[in-house]
Design an enzyme around this catalytic site. Structure first.
Site, PDB file in Angstrom:
ATOM      1  N   HIS A 197      83.356  65.873  23.232  1.00 15.42           N
ATOM      2  CA  HIS A 197      83.129  67.305  22.987  1.00 15.42           C
ATOM      3  C   HIS A 197      81.687  67.648  23.377  1.00 15.42           C
ATOM      4  O   HIS A 197      80.770  66.857  23.146  1.00 15.42           O
ATOM      5  CB  HIS A 197      83.386  67.637  21.515  1.00 15.42           C
ATOM      6  CG  HIS A 197      83.510  69.113  21.292  1.00 15.42           C
ATOM      7  ND1 HIS A 197      82.415  69.946  21.259  1.00 15.42           N
ATOM      8  CD2 HIS A 197      84.594  69.908  21.142  1.00 15.42           C
ATOM      9  CE1 HIS A 197      82.832  71.195  21.088  1.00 15.42           C
ATOM     10  NE2 HIS A 197      84.149  71.194  21.013  1.00 15.42           N
ATOM     11  N   LYS A 204      85.781  71.182  13.300  1.00 22.65           N
ATOM     12  CA  LYS A 204      84.326  70.912  13.342  1.00 22.65           C
ATOM     13  C   LYS A 204      83.824  70.620  11.914  1.00 22.65           C
ATOM     14  O   LYS A 204      84.528  69.976  11.162  1.00 22.65           O
ATOM     15  CB  LYS A 204      83.588  72.080  14.013  1.00 22.65           C
ATOM     16  CG  LYS A 204      84.192  72.405  15.396  1.00 22.65           C
ATOM     17  CD  LYS A 204      83.382  73.348  16.210  1.00 22.65           C
ATOM     18  CE  LYS A 204      84.093  73.603  17.533  1.00 22.65           C
ATOM     19  NZ  LYS A 204      83.367  74.409  18.459  1.00 22.65           N
ATOM     20  N   SER A 252      86.717  79.905  22.734  1.00 23.96           N
ATOM     21  CA  SER A 252      86.912  81.295  22.291  1.00 23.96           C
ATOM     22  C   SER A 252      88.367  81.767  22.302  1.00 23.96           C
ATOM     23  O   SER A 252      88.628  82.954  22.495  1.00 23.96           O
ATOM     24  CB  SER A 252      86.048  82.249  23.127  1.00 23.96           C
ATOM     25  OG  SER A 252      84.685  82.019  22.865  1.00 23.96           O
ATOM     26  N   GLU A 272      79.613  69.446  22.014  1.00 26.45           N
ATOM     27  CA  GLU A 272      78.673  69.414  20.887  1.00 26.45           C
ATOM     28  C   GLU A 272      78.184  67.983  20.626  1.00 26.45           C
ATOM     29  O   GLU A 272      77.078  67.782  20.138  1.00 26.45           O
ATOM     30  CB  GLU A 272      79.336  70.038  19.638  1.00 26.45           C
ATOM     31  CG  GLU A 272      79.407  71.563  19.770  1.00 26.45           C
ATOM     32  CD  GLU A 272      80.534  72.225  19.009  1.00 26.45           C
ATOM     33  OE1 GLU A 272      81.146  71.590  18.144  1.00 26.45           O
ATOM     34  OE2 GLU A 272      80.810  73.408  19.305  1.00 26.45           O
ATOM     35  N   ASN A 321      90.336  72.349  16.105  1.00 30.38           N
ATOM     36  CA  ASN A 321      89.153  71.507  15.917  1.00 30.38           C
ATOM     37  C   ASN A 321      88.335  72.180  14.823  1.00 30.38           C
ATOM     38  O   ASN A 321      87.657  73.177  15.069  1.00 30.38           O
ATOM     39  CB  ASN A 321      88.350  71.420  17.228  1.00 30.38           C
ATOM     40  CG  ASN A 321      87.037  70.684  17.037  1.00 30.38           C
ATOM     41  OD1 ASN A 321      86.774  70.128  15.973  1.00 30.38           O
ATOM     42  ND2 ASN A 321      86.205  70.686  18.070  1.00 30.38           N
ATOM     43  N   GLY A 325      82.546  79.356  21.406  1.00 25.53           N
ATOM     44  CA  GLY A 325      81.929  80.168  20.357  1.00 25.53           C
ATOM     45  C   GLY A 325      81.241  81.433  20.845  1.00 25.53           C
ATOM     46  O   GLY A 325      80.525  82.072  20.088  1.00 25.53           O
ATOM     47  N   GLU A 358      86.993  72.617  28.456  1.00 25.94           N
ATOM     48  CA  GLU A 358      86.238  73.523  27.579  1.00 25.94           C
ATOM     49  C   GLU A 358      84.931  73.911  28.266  1.00 25.94           C
ATOM     50  O   GLU A 358      83.933  73.176  28.162  1.00 25.94           O
ATOM     51  CB  GLU A 358      85.896  72.826  26.258  1.00 25.94           C
ATOM     52  CG  GLU A 358      87.099  72.414  25.451  1.00 25.94           C
ATOM     53  CD  GLU A 358      86.815  72.405  23.938  1.00 25.94           C
ATOM     54  OE1 GLU A 358      87.562  73.048  23.228  1.00 25.94           O
ATOM     55  OE2 GLU A 358      85.835  71.782  23.509  1.00 25.94           O
TER      56      GLU A 358
END
Ligand code: 13P
Length: 254
Positions: A102, A13, A215, A104, A11, A177, A171
């Site tokens: 996702h 991003k 991660s 985000e 991904n 991250g 996730e």
């Protein structure tokens, strides 16, 4: 070494430009050699920014690497949605997969209900959906992980959807991250739970493909390779470098 089909999905991003085509070439070159030495089944998918999908799919044909998108608008075709892209537009420029739900995007307003509509429009376009679910650190601490995952799945997947084209990406939000990853025993339980819930509640031929994301890197991938329930990985930061992405694959099968 496992012989089950495993997915390595990047991904990207908000990363990449036309010059990033070299990352795909490098991964492809590695993979051609790798396949000669290893009889393992795996698939590489790179979910790139929408601005690059057409360019990559036209410039580069690889039976080993598929290109995917990262999000779409919930309406199927065209409409007055300034700045958005529909699933049909992404399909037309060459996307085969699409990430939806996702965290985000959830943090910017995507609700379970909206994600449900997005999943429908993507499935209608015969895109394979990579549907992300995961709990926050507060929910984990309160022991709510399983109920959160259950609700995210039930609220966003309609029983009538053809679920054979839906992958689930677990996730945990606290892992994205941050360098923090769940423990092996926790992951085993969570993956069993997701697969069981999915099979029980949705129209599907078999257990779903369930990926882990958060991660993942070339160092911790060995730990994940011991968990047979994990069908693959959704890799963020480390997928933006061909070396890191290649090392993840190499180390997984070491
Ligand atoms: P990182 O691998 O950078 O933690 O990101 C994970 C992710 O969000 C993949 O969708």
């Amino acid at each position: 070494m496992t012989n089950k089909l495993k997915y390595f999905i990047g991904n990207w991003k908000v990363f990449g430009d036309f010059g990033s085509l070299k990352i795909i070439y490098q991964i492809h070159r590695f993979y051609v050699k790798f396949k000669k030495r290893h009889i393992v089944k795996n698939k590489i998918i790179l979910c790139v920014p929408s601005t690059l999908i057409y360019f990559f799919t036209k410039k580069f044909k690889s039976k080993f690497i598929s290109i995917g998108a990262q999000n779409c608008h919930h309406q199927k075709m065209y409409g007055s949605f300034t700045g958005s892209l529909s699933a049909s537009m992404l399909k037309k420029v060459g996307a085969k997969y699409i990430i939806l739900g996702h965290s985000e995007n959830r943090s910017e307003g995507d609700t379970n209900r909206l994600i449900k509509q997005k999943i429908k429009s993507a499935l209608d376009q015969k895109l394979n959906v990579i549907f992300c679910i995961g709990e926050t650190i507060a929910e984990k601490k309160e022991g709510k992980t399983f109920s959160v995952l259950k609700k995210q799945m039930r609220d966003s997947i309609d029983k009538k959807y053809n679920s054979n084209n839906i992958f689930i990406a677990y996730e945990p939000i606290w892992s994205i991250g941050t360098g923090k990853i769940p423990k092996v025993q926790e992951l085993k339980k969570i993956f069993k739970f997701i697969k069981g819930e999915f099979k029980k509640n949705f129209k599907t031929r078999s257990f779903p493909i369930v990926l882990y994301g958060g991660s993942v890197n070339d160092k911790n991938i060995r730990m994940f390779s011991s968990i047979s329930e994990i069908d693959g990985f959704l890799i963020g930061g480390a997928s933006q470098s061909s070396k890191k992405f290649i090392d993840i694959i190499k180390n997984y099968y070491r």
